[in-house]
Design a protein around this motif. Structure first.
Motif, short mmCIF file in Angstrom:
data_model
loop_
_atom_site.label_atom_id
_atom_site.label_comp_id
_atom_site.label_asym_id
_atom_site.label_seq_id
_atom_site.Cartn_x
_atom_site.Cartn_y
_atom_site.Cartn_z
N PRO A 1 0.80 -1.23 0.00
CA PRO A 1 0.00 0.00 0.00
C PRO A 1 0.83 1.28 0.00
O PRO A 1 0.44 2.26 -0.63
N ASP A 2 2.00 1.27 0.65
CA ASP A 2 2.80 2.50 0.70
C ASP A 2 3.56 2.80 -0.59
O ASP A 2 4.14 3.87 -0.74
N ALA B 1 1.91 2.06 -3.73
CA ALA B 1 0.89 1.98 -4.78
C ALA B 1 1.02 3.15 -5.76
O ALA B 1 0.69 3.00 -6.95
N HIS B 2 1.51 4.29 -5.30
CA HIS B 2 1.68 5.44 -6.20
C HIS B 2 2.67 5.15 -7.32
O HIS B 2 2.56 5.69 -8.42
N GLU C 1 -6.29 5.17 -10.01
CA GLU C 1 -5.65 5.28 -8.68
C GLU C 1 -6.30 4.31 -7.70
O GLU C 1 -5.60 3.62 -6.95
N ASP C 2 -7.62 4.22 -7.70
CA ASP C 2 -8.32 3.26 -6.84
C ASP C 2 -7.88 1.83 -7.16
O ASP C 2 -7.64 1.03 -6.26
N CYS D 1 -5.09 0.81 -8.45
CA CYS D 1 -3.71 0.58 -8.00
C CYS D 1 -3.65 0.39 -6.49
O CYS D 1 -2.90 -0.46 -5.99
N ARG D 2 -4.45 1.15 -5.77
CA ARG D 2 -4.51 0.97 -4.31
C ARG D 2 -5.05 -0.41 -3.96
O ARG D 2 -4.53 -1.07 -3.06
N ARG D 3 -6.09 -0.85 -4.66
CA ARG D 3 -6.64 -2.19 -4.41
C ARG D 3 -5.62 -3.27 -4.75
O ARG D 3 -5.48 -4.26 -4.03
N ALA E 1 -3.09 -3.46 -1.99
CA ALA E 1 -3.66 -4.11 -0.79
C ALA E 1 -3.75 -5.62 -1.01
O ALA E 1 -3.42 -6.41 -0.12
#
Length: 160
Positions: free
Chosen positions: A20-21, A23-24, A52-53, A55-57, A60
């Motif tokens: 998660p840290d 994902a950007h 962006e959502d 990539c965050r998923r 995770a």
């Protein structure tokens, strides 16, 4: 099974697990390579949120898959710039007698044809065989993806 996410070093990059840290980094990679990777990756569906959502998923899921011991989603980072250059995923890890997984990968359009993908995949494969005790790593490619076909051919002809 490893509890700390591994960091693998190659001549040109560091392989770290997608978390998660970071994902950007995946987001920037996907944005830069949207056209380049579109023939090989599933089409992005905006009904499921933003890129962006997504990539965050993905980050995770990567962290949870690592914790569960079922997948290692490595991202290759340039140590100087901190930019993501490639991805190398080992998924569907099966234990027991089989001890196997599937391999997937992609490389930034700017790094095509420079041997980086082979460098990254070789480091990942070596880690999976040595540290996780796998016996087999399976890969598929789309027949139209000649670069991927040639990479797999080169890897198969080398002793790991």
């Amino acid at each position: 099974m490893t509890t700390e996410p591994p960091v693998l070093q190659t001549a040109r990059c560091n392989l770290v697990l997608l978390q998660p840290d970071n994902a950007h980094l995946l987001l920037a990679y996907r944005q830069r390579n949207l056209t380049h990777l579109s023939p090989w990756e599933p089409t992005f569906n905006p009904d499921n949120g933003t890129l962006e959502d997504a990539c965050r998923r993905a980050a995770a899921r990567s962290a949870q898959s690592f914790a569960d011991g079922v997948a290692f989603h490595f991202i290759a980072i340039d140590p100087g710039s901190g930019v993501m250059l490639a991805a190398c995923n080992f998924t569907n890890i099966v234990r027991g007698i089989f001890q196997a997984c599937h391999l997937g990968y992609s490389v930034d359009h700017a790094w095509q044809g420079q041997g980086l993908m082979q460098e990254v995949v070789r480091a990942g494969i070596a880690y999976m065989f040595k540290n996780l005790g796998l016996h087999r790593i399976m890969a598929n490619h789309m027949p139209a993806n000649v670069r991927s076909k040639e990479l797999l051919r080169r890897l198969a002809s080398q002793r790991m």
